[in-house]
Design a protein around this motif. Structure first.
Motif, PDB file in Angstrom:
ATOM      1  N   GLN A 111      -0.303  25.891  21.577  1.00  0.00           N
ATOM      2  CA  GLN A 111       0.260  26.280  20.284  1.00  0.00           C
ATOM      3  C   GLN A 111       1.739  26.573  20.376  1.00  0.00           C
ATOM      4  O   GLN A 111       2.365  26.957  19.394  1.00  0.00           O
ATOM      5  CB  GLN A 111      -0.496  27.510  19.754  1.00  0.00           C
ATOM      6  N   GLN A 112       2.284  26.483  21.585  1.00  0.00           N
ATOM      7  CA  GLN A 112       3.716  26.704  21.808  1.00  0.00           C
ATOM      8  C   GLN A 112       4.170  28.067  21.293  1.00  0.00           C
ATOM      9  O   GLN A 112       5.207  28.189  20.659  1.00  0.00           O
ATOM     10  CB  GLN A 112       4.536  25.572  21.170  1.00  0.00           C
ATOM     11  N   LEU A 113       3.368  29.072  21.565  1.00  0.00           N
ATOM     12  CA  LEU A 113       3.758  30.424  21.154  1.00  0.00           C
ATOM     13  C   LEU A 113       4.664  31.081  22.191  1.00  0.00           C
ATOM     14  O   LEU A 113       5.203  32.159  21.949  1.00  0.00           O
ATOM     15  CB  LEU A 113       2.531  31.288  20.892  1.00  0.00           C
ATOM     16  N   ASN A 117       3.462  35.235  23.682  1.00  0.00           N
ATOM     17  CA  ASN A 117       2.191  35.177  22.964  1.00  0.00           C
ATOM     18  C   ASN A 117       1.196  34.130  23.445  1.00  0.00           C
ATOM     19  O   ASN A 117       0.186  33.898  22.787  1.00  0.00           O
ATOM     20  CB  ASN A 117       2.444  35.026  21.465  1.00  0.00           C
ATOM     21  N   PRO A 290       6.068  28.806  29.237  1.00  0.00           N
ATOM     22  CA  PRO A 290       7.216  28.383  28.424  1.00  0.00           C
ATOM     23  C   PRO A 290       6.767  27.695  27.131  1.00  0.00           C
ATOM     24  O   PRO A 290       5.627  27.233  27.040  1.00  0.00           O
ATOM     25  CB  PRO A 290       7.931  27.383  29.340  1.00  0.00           C
ATOM     26  N   SER A 291       7.667  27.604  26.175  1.00  0.00           N
ATOM     27  CA  SER A 291       7.315  27.016  24.879  1.00  0.00           C
ATOM     28  C   SER A 291       7.308  25.495  24.882  1.00  0.00           C
ATOM     29  O   SER A 291       6.439  24.873  24.296  1.00  0.00           O
ATOM     30  CB  SER A 291       8.296  27.492  23.804  1.00  0.00           C
ATOM     31  N   SER A 292       8.325  24.907  25.494  1.00  0.00           N
ATOM     32  CA  SER A 292       8.461  23.451  25.405  1.00  0.00           C
ATOM     33  C   SER A 292       7.207  22.769  25.957  1.00  0.00           C
ATOM     34  O   SER A 292       6.760  23.082  27.055  1.00  0.00           O
ATOM     35  CB  SER A 292       9.684  22.996  26.195  1.00  0.00           C
ATOM     36  N   PRO A 293       6.633  21.836  25.201  1.00  0.00           N
ATOM     37  CA  PRO A 293       5.389  21.200  25.653  1.00  0.00           C
ATOM     38  C   PRO A 293       5.536  20.518  27.014  1.00  0.00           C
ATOM     39  O   PRO A 293       4.580  20.514  27.788  1.00  0.00           O
ATOM     40  CB  PRO A 293       5.082  20.173  24.565  1.00  0.00           C
TER      41      PRO A 293
ATOM     42  N   ILE B  51       8.420  22.666  17.617  1.00  0.00           N
ATOM     43  CA  ILE B  51       7.212  23.103  18.311  1.00  0.00           C
ATOM     44  C   ILE B  51       6.921  24.555  17.913  1.00  0.00           C
ATOM     45  O   ILE B  51       7.823  25.276  17.522  1.00  0.00           O
ATOM     46  CB  ILE B  51       7.397  22.993  19.833  1.00  0.00           C
ATOM     47  N   GLY B  52       5.684  24.958  18.031  1.00  0.00           N
ATOM     48  CA  GLY B  52       5.339  26.353  17.737  1.00  0.00           C
ATOM     49  C   GLY B  52       5.403  26.652  16.256  1.00  0.00           C
ATOM     50  O   GLY B  52       5.697  25.788  15.433  1.00  0.00           O
ATOM     51  N   GLY B 103      12.186  22.308  21.559  1.00  0.00           N
ATOM     52  CA  GLY B 103      11.708  22.381  22.943  1.00  0.00           C
ATOM     53  C   GLY B 103      12.519  21.566  23.930  1.00  0.00           C
ATOM     54  O   GLY B 103      12.008  21.158  24.973  1.00  0.00           O
ATOM     55  N   GLY B 111      14.417  25.627  26.283  1.00  0.00           N
ATOM     56  CA  GLY B 111      13.075  25.200  25.874  1.00  0.00           C
ATOM     57  C   GLY B 111      11.996  26.217  26.188  1.00  0.00           C
ATOM     58  O   GLY B 111      10.829  25.985  25.919  1.00  0.00           O
ATOM     59  N   LYS B 112      12.375  27.348  26.751  1.00  0.00           N
ATOM     60  CA  LYS B 112      11.347  28.323  27.114  1.00  0.00           C
ATOM     61  C   LYS B 112      10.927  29.212  25.942  1.00  0.00           C
ATOM     62  O   LYS B 112       9.826  29.743  25.924  1.00  0.00           O
ATOM     63  CB  LYS B 112      11.849  29.201  28.260  1.00  0.00           C
TER      64      LYS B 112
END
Ligand SMILES: Cc1ncc(C[n+]2csc(CCOP(=O)(O)OP(=O)(O)O)c2C)c(N)n1
Lengths: 317, 338
Positions: A111-113, A117, A290-293, B51-52, B103, B111-112
């Motif tokens: 979910q890229q939280l 999160n 981390p967020s980036s997929p 993203i997100g 991202g 991107g973090k």
């Protein structure tokens, strides 16, 4: 409201079944408030420690509270009420009080939280005696364990749900799920080549890996413990003593549940010898998510990683 | 839900005259940038380029811009998950911000972080994803200024939902007693996710809560940029003068919805309530003010066009930025020894 919508249906049935069940969350379904009243379905301010502390007091005095914490990361906000109080009360009152309460929360999904999160913190709660920790690997087991958590009396239950379980939900089976005792692992596949023990959202990847390996004639024993506390040491030890190889698969960090499961198993007489070092882990790196997929891609227990781990252990060197 | 600010006889009215040095045209430029940006980011989320989750700021732009216009570069800022508006108002680079939301490697945090950005260049310390958690952190930044005597202040933005968290009340007590140069900006939009604040609070004037902690309070119409700016200027001056913290309650409204994942949220708000607030849209209001003060419409139209171009450029930058190298996931867990 819940990541796994079918759990809401189970909870609604349990609210119906037992008038002592109360629900606390920052957002509650209007239909439940209409049906069960605002006394039993409580919309709360964003005050997780207050919700969990109140749940403890309510549980000690005769109610059966369920708190939806929303994300598992919010469980860190309630450590004092949960760990120092709810998890201790039965023990410190020498059995005089009980705290039958349930906390639900969502772990990781793609979910890229990000670092705050997206977490699988159940290993932390395995270290806090007095709470039971359920991390089901399927929607059906999630429903079964929620029913059990709401019906038994032993003490606080943390139910960690991977959002990904919703993608593979057999709605009919989930709704029909009977309560399932805690501490009973599920054998998903049988085999002698290695024991693969997978947790929560990683169960799905391990199932795929086991199927891929089976197509090559490598049959693994695939187990899902379903609950981490209590843990079905007997079933897992039987398997490991037979296969002599163990692959621990989790979408959380190795230092969490896998490390604790392994150390528990190594206490079983003869198990360390049977394994002889043939242990592999497939888990997330020991850094935040981390967020980036493209960064997060390395944080999943993929079927390929599980297959590679099994091969590493089964290929003679 | 009240569409006008309810009268509160307990509090003196705030002087809403524009403060010296405030440039309403510049404020309009930033507000249009934020609005245009947010609209495009929502669309980019639908297209799965972002993203997100996206928590839009549309409708609340006057708060970020009014407050940030009262700050100096040395001041510190703490934001939260609904932070694009705060970031742009503070001067965070739109290219790097967008690349982060996409991202990509050139993102503000590599991107973090996605929306939960930090940016030392603009003293944006943190955008916490945990409701209320940023408030004590901002108090700590204020503590630094107090100890170093550097005259900086710290500002923290939060929704009224944060007042449910115990740590916020604990910080209010600490900040007042220690006279921290801290400005708390509560964007009171009447909702906490899907929950209306009146359902969960005994008092919807959160100003009263702050007053109970003995914190000086400014209650403003959060859709009026000039009023927000006047309150912020007074709060900043008091903090710099060593008088301690202030609390700004800015009444405002999210005209879209709480959050969007893949699809726009299906959330419903009472139509009349939404229409009332749309009629008081902060952008339209500032535009009216500027036109009435003699600004040529063409000047404002040009700013609208500029904003679109700037946002287009940021989106293009983000799209063409490479993905981060996978190894980057493991970097910066620990800081190197200086
Ligand atoms: C401690 C904590 N609990 C729950 C959440 C989930 N959550 C995210 S935003 C939100 C509503 C916050 O409302 P408010 O503070 O009024 O700010 P707004 O979103 O209206 O700007 C909630 C409950 C969270 N992020 N942190």
């Amino acid at each position: 409201m819940n990541e796994l919508a079918v759990l809401d249906l189970i909870l609604e049935q349990e609210l119906d079944r037992n008038p002592d069940v109360v629900f606390l969350a920052t957002s509650t379904p209007p239909s439940w408030r209409a049906r069960f009243g605002a006394g039993r379905v409580r919309t709360c301010p964003i005050s997780e420690p207050a919700m969990v502390g109140a749940a403890l007091g309510a549980a000690m005095t005769g109610l059966r509270p369920v708190v939806d914490l929303n994300r598992a990361s919010f469980a860190f906000l309630v450590m004092d009420q949960l760990v120092n109080h709810a998890a201790r009360i039965h023990y410190l009152s020498d059995g005089a009080y009980r705290a039958p309460m349930v906390l639900t929360s969502a772990t990781r999904g793609p979910q890229q939280l990000g670092p705050q999160n997206e977490q699988c913190p159940y290993g932390v709660f395995m270290q806090t005696p007095g709470v039971r920790v359920a991390v089901p690997g399927s929607a059906t087991d999630a429903c079964a364990l929620l029913r059990t958590a709401l019906r038994d009396e032993q003490g606080p239950v943390l139910l960690f749900i991977a959002p990904g379980l919703a993608d593979h939900c057999d709605l009919r089976a989930a709704l029909a799920a009977e309560p399932q005792p805690f501490g009973v692992a599920r054998r998903i596949r049988g085999g002698d080549a290695a024991t693969v023990l997978a947790i929560g959202s990683a169960v799905r990847a391990a199932e795929q890996a086991a199927a891929d390996l089976a197509a090559e004639g490598v049959l693994v024993d695939l187990l899902d413990p379903r609950t981490l506390v209590p843990f079905d040491t007997a079933a897992v030890a039987e398997s490991v003593l037979r296969t002599g190889r163990l692959v621990l698969v989790d979408d959380g960090p190795r230092s969490g549940a896998p490390a604790q499961i392994l150390s528990g198993l190594l206490d079983v007489p003869g198990l360390a010898e049977a394994l002889g070092g043939r242990i592999a882990h497939v888990s997330a790196p020991e850094v935040p998510i981390p967020s980036s997929p493209v960064l997060e891609a390395q944080f999943w227990a993929t079927p390929e990683r599980v297959v590679a781990a099994v091969r590493r252990l089964t290929t003679p060197s | 839900m009240a569409s006008a600010l309810p009268a509160d006889p307990a509090l003196p009215p705030v002087d809403a005259r524009p403060v010296d040095g405030f440039d309403p045209v510049a404020a309009y430029r930033t507000m249009v940038l934020i609005r245009t940006y947010e609209e495009r980011i929502l669309q980019a989320r639908t297209e799965r380029e972002v993203i997100g989750p996206v928590h839009p700021y549309i409708g609340q732009e006057a708060v970020a811009v009014g407050v940030c216009a009262a700050l100096e570069p040395r001041d510190h800022l703490v934001s939260h998950y609904r932070g694009h508006g705060h970031a742009l108002a503070r001067g965070v680079d739109p290219d790097a911000l967008t690349a982060e939301l996409f991202g990509r490697a050139d993102g503000l945090c590599g991107g973090k972080a996605a929306a939960l950005v930090s940016d030392p260049a603009t003293h944006l310390l943190l955008s916490s994803g945990i409701v209320g958690a940023g408030i004590p952190v901002a108090a700590g930044a204020a503590m630094t200024s107090q100890v170093k005597g550097d005259g900086a202040v710290a500002v923290v933005f939060f929704g009224e939902g944060a007042l449910g968290a115990g740590v916020v009340h604990e910080t209010l007590t600490l900040a007042v007693v220690q006279r921290l140069p801290l400005i708390l900006v509560c964007e009171n939009n009447g909702y906490q996710g899907a929950t209306r604040t009146e359902e969960v609070y005994p008092e919807t004037s959160v100003a009263r809560i702050a007053e109970a902690h003995r914190m000086p309070v400014h209650r403003v119409d959060g859709n009026d940029t000039l009023a927000v700016h006047a309150a912020a200027t007074a709060a900043v001056a008091a903090a710099r003068a060593g008088q301690g913290p202030s609390f700004i309650e800015a009444s405002t409204y999210l005209t879209r919805f709480h959050l969007q994942f893949d699809r726009p949220s299906g959330e419903h708000r009472p139509a009349e309530e939404r229409a009332d607030w749309l009629a008081r849209d902060p952008l339209g209001r500032l535009r009216q003010h500027l036109l009435a003060a003699g600004t040529a419409p063409a000047v404002l139209d040009a700013l609208d066009t500029d904003a679109e171009q700037r946002v287009d450029a940021a989106i293009t930058f983000a799209r063409t930025s490479p993905w981060p190298a996978p190894e980057a996931a493991l970097t910066n867990l620990w800081a190197a020894t200086p």
